[in-house]
Design a protein around this motif. Structure first.
Motif, PDB file in Angstrom:
ATOM      1  N   ILE A   7       0.829  -1.210   0.000  1.00  0.00           N
ATOM      2  CA  ILE A   7       0.000   0.000   0.000  1.00  0.00           C
ATOM      3  C   ILE A   7       0.861   1.257   0.000  1.00  0.00           C
ATOM      4  N   ASN A   8       1.942   1.220   0.771  1.00  0.00           N
ATOM      5  CA  ASN A   8       2.811   2.397   0.888  1.00  0.00           C
ATOM      6  C   ASN A   8       3.845   2.498  -0.217  1.00  0.00           C
ATOM      7  N   LEU A  14      -0.074   2.618  -9.693  1.00  0.00           N
ATOM      8  CA  LEU A  14       0.215   2.208 -11.071  1.00  0.00           C
ATOM      9  C   LEU A  14      -0.069   0.726 -11.261  1.00  0.00           C
ATOM     10  N   GLY A  15       0.406  -0.085 -10.325  1.00  0.00           N
ATOM     11  CA  GLY A  15       0.196  -1.530 -10.430  1.00  0.00           C
ATOM     12  C   GLY A  15      -1.268  -1.903 -10.359  1.00  0.00           C
ATOM     13  N   LEU A  16      -2.009  -1.274  -9.444  1.00  0.00           N
ATOM     14  CA  LEU A  16      -3.436  -1.554  -9.313  1.00  0.00           C
ATOM     15  C   LEU A  16      -4.175  -1.233 -10.603  1.00  0.00           C
ATOM     16  N   ILE A  47     -12.033   2.535  -8.134  1.00  0.00           N
ATOM     17  CA  ILE A  47     -12.654   3.419  -7.142  1.00  0.00           C
ATOM     18  C   ILE A  47     -13.143   2.614  -5.942  1.00  0.00           C
ATOM     19  N   ALA A  48     -13.735   1.432  -6.202  1.00  0.00           N
ATOM     20  CA  ALA A  48     -14.232   0.581  -5.123  1.00  0.00           C
ATOM     21  C   ALA A  48     -13.094   0.103  -4.222  1.00  0.00           C
ATOM     22  N   HIS A  60      -2.519   6.973  -1.250  1.00  0.00           N
ATOM     23  CA  HIS A  60      -1.699   5.810  -1.591  1.00  0.00           C
ATOM     24  C   HIS A  60      -1.797   5.501  -3.082  1.00  0.00           C
ATOM     25  N   TYR A  61      -3.013   5.601  -3.591  1.00  0.00           N
ATOM     26  CA  TYR A  61      -3.218   5.343  -5.024  1.00  0.00           C
ATOM     27  C   TYR A  61      -2.570   6.429  -5.868  1.00  0.00           C
TER      28      TYR A  61
END
Length: 236
Positions: A7-8, A14-16, A47-48, A60-61
């Motif tokens: 997460i950090n 980018l990966g998500l 978004i979810a 984080h995103y």
């Protein structure tokens, strides 16, 4: 759900985004969901995750997704290539393009205003929705100028683009519109870059005309909205 180290990480966003988009592309292909572009599925999933996953916040995103935002610049500049290749077509149809964009802009503003009034939207919400058909930076500035809510305007722009990308070509086919000039102009003037991106897989002429329509619709909306709004308020 996600380890804290992931997460950090600066590449979390980018990966998500890449993983979710790739999975949606596979899903669309396997289920033959030709009516739905992969990014239309990917956006609400991302978004979810941000809203519902434990420990995940937008910051984080955004830390990793900034690179995707950076790529928007080169991607936009890349639209110059189909514009250059089809410059003769654009020059030959300049009057039709200018006229079409002007009519599309006026109709969009009037229809949104009247629909909002009919459905009982508050004035601030109504003002936020007026520039929904133009690209986000211009839409936000128009919204600020006329007293709208920029965050709501951004959401409206995204939804408009997603609906355009999903349904524009289906509606044009249903109405028997096959001319690339007309299709590109309609799509670019109604659903900005998100909707026009689908034209890349259909026709380079559509993509070029759509790119011109995006720019001209942004200009027309920023000029015509302050002019038409007082008139519409007087009428309704």
């Amino acid at each position: 759900m996600f380890p804290e180290a992931i997460i950090n990480s600066t590449i979390f966003g980018l990966g998500l985004t890449v993983i979710v988009y790739a999975l949606c592309e596979i899903l669309v292909d396997r289920l033959r969901l030709t009516i739905v572009p992969p990014f239309v599925l990917a956006c609400p999933i991302v978004i979810a995750v941000i809203m519902l996953a434990p420990g995940v916040e937008y910051k984080h995103y955004a830390a990793g997704a900034e690179f995707i935002n950076f790529l928007l610049g080169p991607a936009t500049i890349a639209l110059a290539l189909p514009l250059y290749k089809n410059r003769q077509t654009i020059k030959a149809n300049a009057a039709a393009i200018l006229g079409g964009v002007t009519i599309a802009t006026v109709v969009a503003i009037v229809v949104v205003y009247c629909s909002g009034k009919f459905l009982g939207a508050s004035e601030q919400v109504l003002l936020s929705l007026l520039p929904k058909s133009v690209t986000t930076p211009i839409a936000i500035e128009v919204s600020k100028t006329i007293g709208g809510i920029p965050a709501l305007t951004t959401a409206a722009v995204i939804v408009t683009g997603m609906l355009g990308a999903t349904f524009n070509h289906k509606l044009l086919a249903l109405m028997g519109i096959k001319n690339d000039l007309a299709a590109g102009l309609a799509i670019g003037a109604s659903s900005h870059g998100l909707g026009t991106s689908v034209c890349a897989a259909v026709s380079p002429v559509q993509l070029a005309i759509g790119g011109v329509a995006i720019a001209l619709t942004g200009i027309a909306t920023s000029v015509l909205t302050p002019i038409l709004l007082p008139i519409l308020k007087t009428i309704w």
